[in-house]
Write an enzyme that holds these catalytic residues in place. Structure first.
Site, PDB file in Angstrom:
ATOM      1  NE  ARG A 103      -3.855   0.602   1.950  1.00 15.29           N
ATOM      2  CZ  ARG A 103      -5.081   0.685   2.483  1.00 15.29           C
ATOM      3  NH1 ARG A 103      -5.281   1.402   3.580  1.00 15.29           N
ATOM      4  NH2 ARG A 103      -6.101   0.047   1.953  1.00 15.29           N
ATOM      5  CG  HIS A 130      -8.522   0.067  -2.716  1.00 10.73           C
ATOM      6  ND1 HIS A 130      -7.748  -1.023  -2.356  1.00 10.73           N
ATOM      7  CD2 HIS A 130      -9.138   0.492  -1.573  1.00 10.73           C
ATOM      8  CE1 HIS A 130      -7.899  -1.240  -1.052  1.00 10.73           C
ATOM      9  NE2 HIS A 130      -8.718  -0.334  -0.562  1.00 10.73           N
ATOM     10  CD  GLN A 133     -13.001  -1.938  -0.405  1.00 12.98           C
ATOM     11  OE1 GLN A 133     -12.224  -1.891   0.537  1.00 12.98           O
ATOM     12  NE2 GLN A 133     -14.212  -2.455  -0.298  1.00 12.98           N
ATOM     13  CG  ASP A 222     -13.474   6.527  -1.170  1.00  8.14           C
ATOM     14  OD1 ASP A 222     -13.530   6.355   0.068  1.00  8.14           O
ATOM     15  OD2 ASP A 222     -12.407   6.446  -1.816  1.00  8.14           O
ATOM     16  CB  CYS A 263     -13.963   1.203   0.162  1.00  6.05           C
ATOM     17  SG  CYS A 263     -13.332   2.880   0.313  1.00  6.05           S
ATOM     18  NE  ARG A 291     -10.306  -5.272   0.666  1.00 10.06           N
ATOM     19  CZ  ARG A 291      -9.499  -4.291   1.104  1.00 10.06           C
ATOM     20  NH1 ARG A 291     -10.021  -3.220   1.648  1.00 10.06           N
ATOM     21  NH2 ARG A 291      -8.182  -4.363   0.956  1.00 10.06           N
TER      22      ARG A 291
END
Ligand code: CP
Ligand code: NVA
Length: 307
Positions: A103, A130, A133, A222, A263, A291
């Protein structure tokens, strides 16, 4: 499957469906206490240059459940934070471990890591994408709606990593995708070029959330300011506030039975109201749970017998 999972643009529809089918199987196995040590003796190095709750815990737990081990490396405390080139980190970790999850900020760092690593590299979030996700999101939508093709996915908000991956992932599996982003906050041009080249599914980008949300089967949003953009939070708030929010009024424009996905972490009262969040908490926490299952599928397919 390719050696790495760097971005959904690299995956075919068949690759995505294979991950989702494997993820469903992983979830079934866990719910029925069927344990499989697919990754016995294998180690995943996890490099974090940004904060995380879900990604760290789900990868670490997933490795454990598959019989392997996960190693947490913070950017700050490893030599990465002191400037050791990513090319060297890639070659060193390849001598010890069986996979790397990273990440970080720039997508180019992840691409370079994969280029120099002889082991699989998984993108656990960059400013650009991502993918893990969105695999979990697609799994959750398919679980709730029993299909993906022909459904309308609508994203409201910043044209960030989530927007980029949702647009690519949604279109690749045959969903129609709409996005409402403020001017100056569009998704990445590479993603827009891809989206506009797709045939068979529709893609629309507009400024008005009401237009984008019409007849949607899934509404997604988001945060207005992502990790690394904390300094722009006030300026971003001025642009997004009062418009780029999933609220009860917006939901009324969507298809009856419309799902809501986020998310997480969520900022109630900003990109989503507390009322909508709580009314759809079941779907949102299914998404968070998935996830784990989706990543176990990716780990199995890239690092285990599934490769
Ligand atoms: N959604 C997500 O990636 O959460 P974390 O930042 O907690 O990992
Ligand atoms: N867009 C958000 C997603 C967090 C999981 C960020 O990058 O901070």
């Amino acid at each position: 499957m390719k050696k790495d999972l760097l971005k959904l643009l690299d995956l075919s529809k068949a690759d995505i469906v294979k991950i989702l089918d494997t993820a469903d199987q992983m979830k079934y196995n866990q719910k029925h206490s069927l344990t499989h040590q697919y990754l016995a003796g294998k180690t995943l190095a996890m490099i974090f240059e940004k904060n995380s709750t879900r990604t760290r815990v789900s990868f670490e737990t997933g490795m454990f459940q598959l019989g392997g081990h996960a190693l947490f490396l913070s950017g700050k405390e490893s030599q990465i934070g002191r400037g050791e080139p990513i090319e060297d980190t890639a070659r060193v970790l390849s001598r010890y471990c069986d996979g790397i999850m990273i990440r970080t900020f720039g997508q180019e760092e992840v691409e370079k890591l994969a280029q120099y690593a002889s082991i699989p590299v998984i993108n656990g979030l960059t400013d650009f994408a991502h993918p893990c996700q969105v695999l979990a999101d697609l799994m959750t939508i398919r679980e709730h709606k029993s299909r993906l093709e022909g459904l309308k996915l609508c994203y409201i908000g910043d044209g960030n990593n989530m927007a980029n991956s949702l647009i690519v992932g949604g279109l690749k599996v045959g969903m129609d995708v709409s996005a409402a982003c403020p001017e100056g906050f569009d998704p990445d041009p590479q993603v827009l070029d891809f989206a506009r080249s797709v045939t068979g599914s529709t893609f629309t980008l507009c400024r008005d959330p009401k237009e984008a949300a019409a007849d949607a089967d899934v509404l997604v949003t988001d945060v207005w300011a992502s990790m690394g953009q904390e300094g722009e939070a006030a300026q971003r708030r001025a642009v997004f506030e009062g418009v780029y929010q999933i609220n009860g009024e917006l939901l009324k424009l969507a298809h009856p039975g419309c799902m809501v996905q986020h998310c997480l972490p969520a900022h109630r009262g900003e990109e989503i109201t507390a009322e909508v969040f709580e009314a759809h908490a079941g779907e949102i926490f299914d998404e968070a749970e998935n996830r784990l299952h989706a990543q176990k599928a990716v780990l199995y397919l890239l690092m285990g017998e599934g490769k």
